[in-house]
Design a protein around this motif. Structure first.
Motif, PDB file in Angstrom:
ATOM      1  N   GLY A   1       0.827  -1.194   0.000  1.00 47.20           N
ATOM      2  CA  GLY A   1       0.000   0.000   0.000  1.00 47.20           C
ATOM      3  C   GLY A   1       0.860   1.243   0.000  1.00 47.20           C
ATOM      4  N   THR A   2       0.197   2.371   0.216  1.00 46.48           N
ATOM      5  CA  THR A   2       0.878   3.657   0.243  1.00 46.48           C
ATOM      6  C   THR A   2       0.316   4.501   1.380  1.00 46.48           C
ATOM      7  N   ILE A   3       1.203   5.188   2.065  1.00 52.47           N
ATOM      8  CA  ILE A   3       0.814   6.139   3.093  1.00 52.47           C
ATOM      9  C   ILE A   3       1.523   7.457   2.787  1.00 52.47           C
ATOM     10  N   HIS A   4       1.114   8.531   3.441  1.00 53.07           N
ATOM     11  CA  HIS A   4       1.819   9.800   3.264  1.00 53.07           C
ATOM     12  C   HIS A   4       3.191   9.700   3.932  1.00 53.07           C
ATOM     13  N   ALA A   5       4.178  10.282   3.290  1.00 55.65           N
ATOM     14  CA  ALA A   5       5.561  10.175   3.753  1.00 55.65           C
ATOM     15  C   ALA A   5       5.741  10.652   5.189  1.00 55.65           C
ATOM     16  N   GLU A   6       5.016  11.665   5.600  1.00 58.17           N
ATOM     17  CA  GLU A   6       5.184  12.177   6.966  1.00 58.17           C
ATOM     18  C   GLU A   6       4.632  11.221   8.025  1.00 58.17           C
ATOM     19  N   LYS A   7       3.880  10.199   7.614  1.00 56.00           N
ATOM     20  CA  LYS A   7       3.307   9.224   8.543  1.00 56.00           C
ATOM     21  C   LYS A   7       4.154   7.950   8.670  1.00 56.00           C
ATOM     22  N   VAL A   8       5.288   7.896   7.983  1.00 60.33           N
ATOM     23  CA  VAL A   8       6.136   6.709   7.997  1.00 60.33           C
ATOM     24  C   VAL A   8       6.531   6.292   9.421  1.00 60.33           C
ATOM     25  N   PRO A   9       7.012   7.204  10.275  1.00 61.88           N
ATOM     26  CA  PRO A   9       7.387   6.769  11.636  1.00 61.88           C
ATOM     27  C   PRO A   9       6.205   6.187  12.428  1.00 61.88           C
ATOM     28  N   TYR A  10       5.013   6.725  12.227  1.00 62.46           N
ATOM     29  CA  TYR A  10       3.831   6.219  12.928  1.00 62.46           C
ATOM     30  C   TYR A  10       3.444   4.826  12.427  1.00 62.46           C
ATOM     31  N   PHE A  11       3.614   4.605  11.134  1.00 61.30           N
ATOM     32  CA  PHE A  11       3.335   3.285  10.564  1.00 61.30           C
ATOM     33  C   PHE A  11       4.324   2.257  11.120  1.00 61.30           C
ATOM     34  N   VAL A  12       5.586   2.633  11.219  1.00 64.23           N
ATOM     35  CA  VAL A  12       6.612   1.738  11.769  1.00 64.23           C
ATOM     36  C   VAL A  12       6.259   1.371  13.212  1.00 64.23           C
ATOM     37  N   ASP A  13       5.878   2.364  14.008  1.00 67.15           N
ATOM     38  CA  ASP A  13       5.474   2.105  15.394  1.00 67.15           C
ATOM     39  C   ASP A  13       4.274   1.180  15.451  1.00 67.15           C
ATOM     40  N   CYS A  14       3.302   1.423  14.598  1.00 65.18           N
ATOM     41  CA  CYS A  14       2.088   0.606  14.558  1.00 65.18           C
ATOM     42  C   CYS A  14       2.424  -0.848  14.218  1.00 65.18           C
ATOM     43  N   LEU A  15       3.299  -1.053  13.233  1.00 62.25           N
ATOM     44  CA  LEU A  15       3.695  -2.416  12.859  1.00 62.25           C
ATOM     45  C   LEU A  15       4.448  -3.108  13.990  1.00 62.25           C
ATOM     46  N   ASN A  16       5.360  -2.401  14.621  1.00 64.54           N
ATOM     47  CA  ASN A  16       6.085  -2.988  15.754  1.00 64.54           C
ATOM     48  C   ASN A  16       5.114  -3.475  16.814  1.00 64.54           C
ATOM     49  N   ASP A  17       4.173  -2.636  17.179  1.00 67.79           N
ATOM     50  CA  ASP A  17       3.184  -3.013  18.188  1.00 67.79           C
ATOM     51  C   ASP A  17       2.327  -4.182  17.717  1.00 67.79           C
ATOM     52  N   GLY A  18       1.861  -4.129  16.475  1.00 68.01           N
ATOM     53  CA  GLY A  18       1.007  -5.181  15.933  1.00 68.01           C
ATOM     54  C   GLY A  18       1.717  -6.512  15.791  1.00 68.01           C
ATOM     55  N   PHE A  19       2.958  -6.486  15.310  1.00 66.34           N
ATOM     56  CA  PHE A  19       3.720  -7.719  15.158  1.00 66.34           C
ATOM     57  C   PHE A  19       4.011  -8.339  16.527  1.00 66.34           C
ATOM     58  N   ASN A  20       4.272  -7.493  17.524  1.00 69.04           N
ATOM     59  CA  ASN A  20       4.528  -8.006  18.873  1.00 69.04           C
ATOM     60  C   ASN A  20       3.301  -8.667  19.479  1.00 69.04           C
ATOM     61  N   LYS A  21       2.110  -8.236  19.086  1.00 70.23           N
ATOM     62  CA  LYS A  21       0.876  -8.823  19.596  1.00 70.23           C
ATOM     63  C   LYS A  21       0.417 -10.026  18.772  1.00 70.23           C
ATOM     64  N   ALA A  22       1.082 -10.296  17.668  1.00 64.62           N
ATOM     65  CA  ALA A  22       0.629 -11.325  16.724  1.00 64.62           C
ATOM     66  C   ALA A  22       0.736 -12.744  17.268  1.00 64.62           C
ATOM     67  N   HIS A  23       1.632 -12.979  18.186  1.00 68.70           N
ATOM     68  CA  HIS A  23       1.846 -14.324  18.722  1.00 68.70           C
ATOM     69  C   HIS A  23       1.803 -14.257  20.236  1.00 68.70           C
ATOM     70  N   TRP A  24       1.258 -15.290  20.838  1.00 72.27           N
ATOM     71  CA  TRP A  24       1.132 -15.317  22.288  1.00 72.27           C
ATOM     72  C   TRP A  24       1.298 -16.748  22.778  1.00 72.27           C
ATOM     73  N   GLY A  25       1.293 -16.905  24.040  1.00 70.33           N
ATOM     74  CA  GLY A  25       1.370 -18.248  24.616  1.00 70.33           C
ATOM     75  C   GLY A  25       2.795 -18.713  24.795  1.00 70.33           C
ATOM     76  N   LEU A  26       3.000 -19.982  24.561  1.00 69.34           N
ATOM     77  CA  LEU A  26       4.300 -20.588  24.796  1.00 69.34           C
ATOM     78  C   LEU A  26       5.266 -20.417  23.624  1.00 69.34           C
ATOM     79  N   THR A  27       4.769 -19.892  22.519  1.00 68.69           N
ATOM     80  CA  THR A  27       5.636 -19.723  21.361  1.00 68.69           C
ATOM     81  C   THR A  27       6.576 -18.542  21.569  1.00 68.69           C
ATOM     82  N   SER A  28       7.728 -18.629  20.982  1.00 71.51           N
ATOM     83  CA  SER A  28       8.737 -17.588  21.129  1.00 71.51           C
ATOM     84  C   SER A  28       8.985 -16.930  19.777  1.00 71.51           C
ATOM     85  N   PHE A  29       8.600 -15.661  19.684  1.00 71.93           N
ATOM     86  CA  PHE A  29       8.821 -14.887  18.471  1.00 71.93           C
ATOM     87  C   PHE A  29       9.484 -13.574  18.852  1.00 71.93           C
TER      88      PHE A  29
END
Length: 128
Positions: free
Chosen positions: A33-61
């Motif tokens: 996709g495409t976002i506005h260039a000035e929103k790049v840092p916010y998108f990076v933060d959002c992905l970091n948070d989302g990827f960290n929540k993607a797996h739970w339990g006994l699995t190690s990611f």
């Protein structure tokens, strides 16, 4: 006893064969996709948070973020074998791409895919 040592040895050797982003044939685009260039840092933060929540339990990611010449990269690795399973490129010009590794064939990456979609929608919604 030798058989017990054989299994960890095989796992160690196969983890060395895990694809990296330089193995272009081992990754395929699952979303972009495409976002506005000035929103790049916010998108990076959002992905970091989302990827960290993607797996739970006994699995190690592990989620890793790196700065690249043209932007950022956010990736999810399996903690035990260190396989790269999902890699997102966020370019300074606003282009965003989610890639999945061939090593992810037996791993559920639905959480990362959903996080990418949600972040894309949320960041673009703020611009309306």
């Amino acid at each position: 006893m030798k058989k017990l040592l054989l299994i960890p040895l095989i796992l160690i050797l196969t983890s060395c064969a895990a694809p990296t982003r330089t193995d272009h044939d081992e990754f395929f685009v699952v979303d972009s996709g495409t976002i506005h260039a000035e929103k790049v840092p916010y998108f990076v933060d959002c992905l970091n948070d989302g990827f960290n929540k993607a797996h739970w339990g006994l699995t190690s990611f592990e989620v890793r973020q790196s700065t690249r010449a043209a932007g950022y990269r956010v990736e999810t690795y399996t903690g035990s074998l260190n396989y790269l399973i999902v890699s997102a490129d966020i370019f300074n010009d606003g282009k965003v791409v989610l890639n999945e590794s061939s090593a992810a064939s037996l791993i559920n990456t639905k959480g990362e895919k959903e996080a990418f979609e949600v972040c894309l929608l949320e960041i673009n919604k703020e611009l309306i």
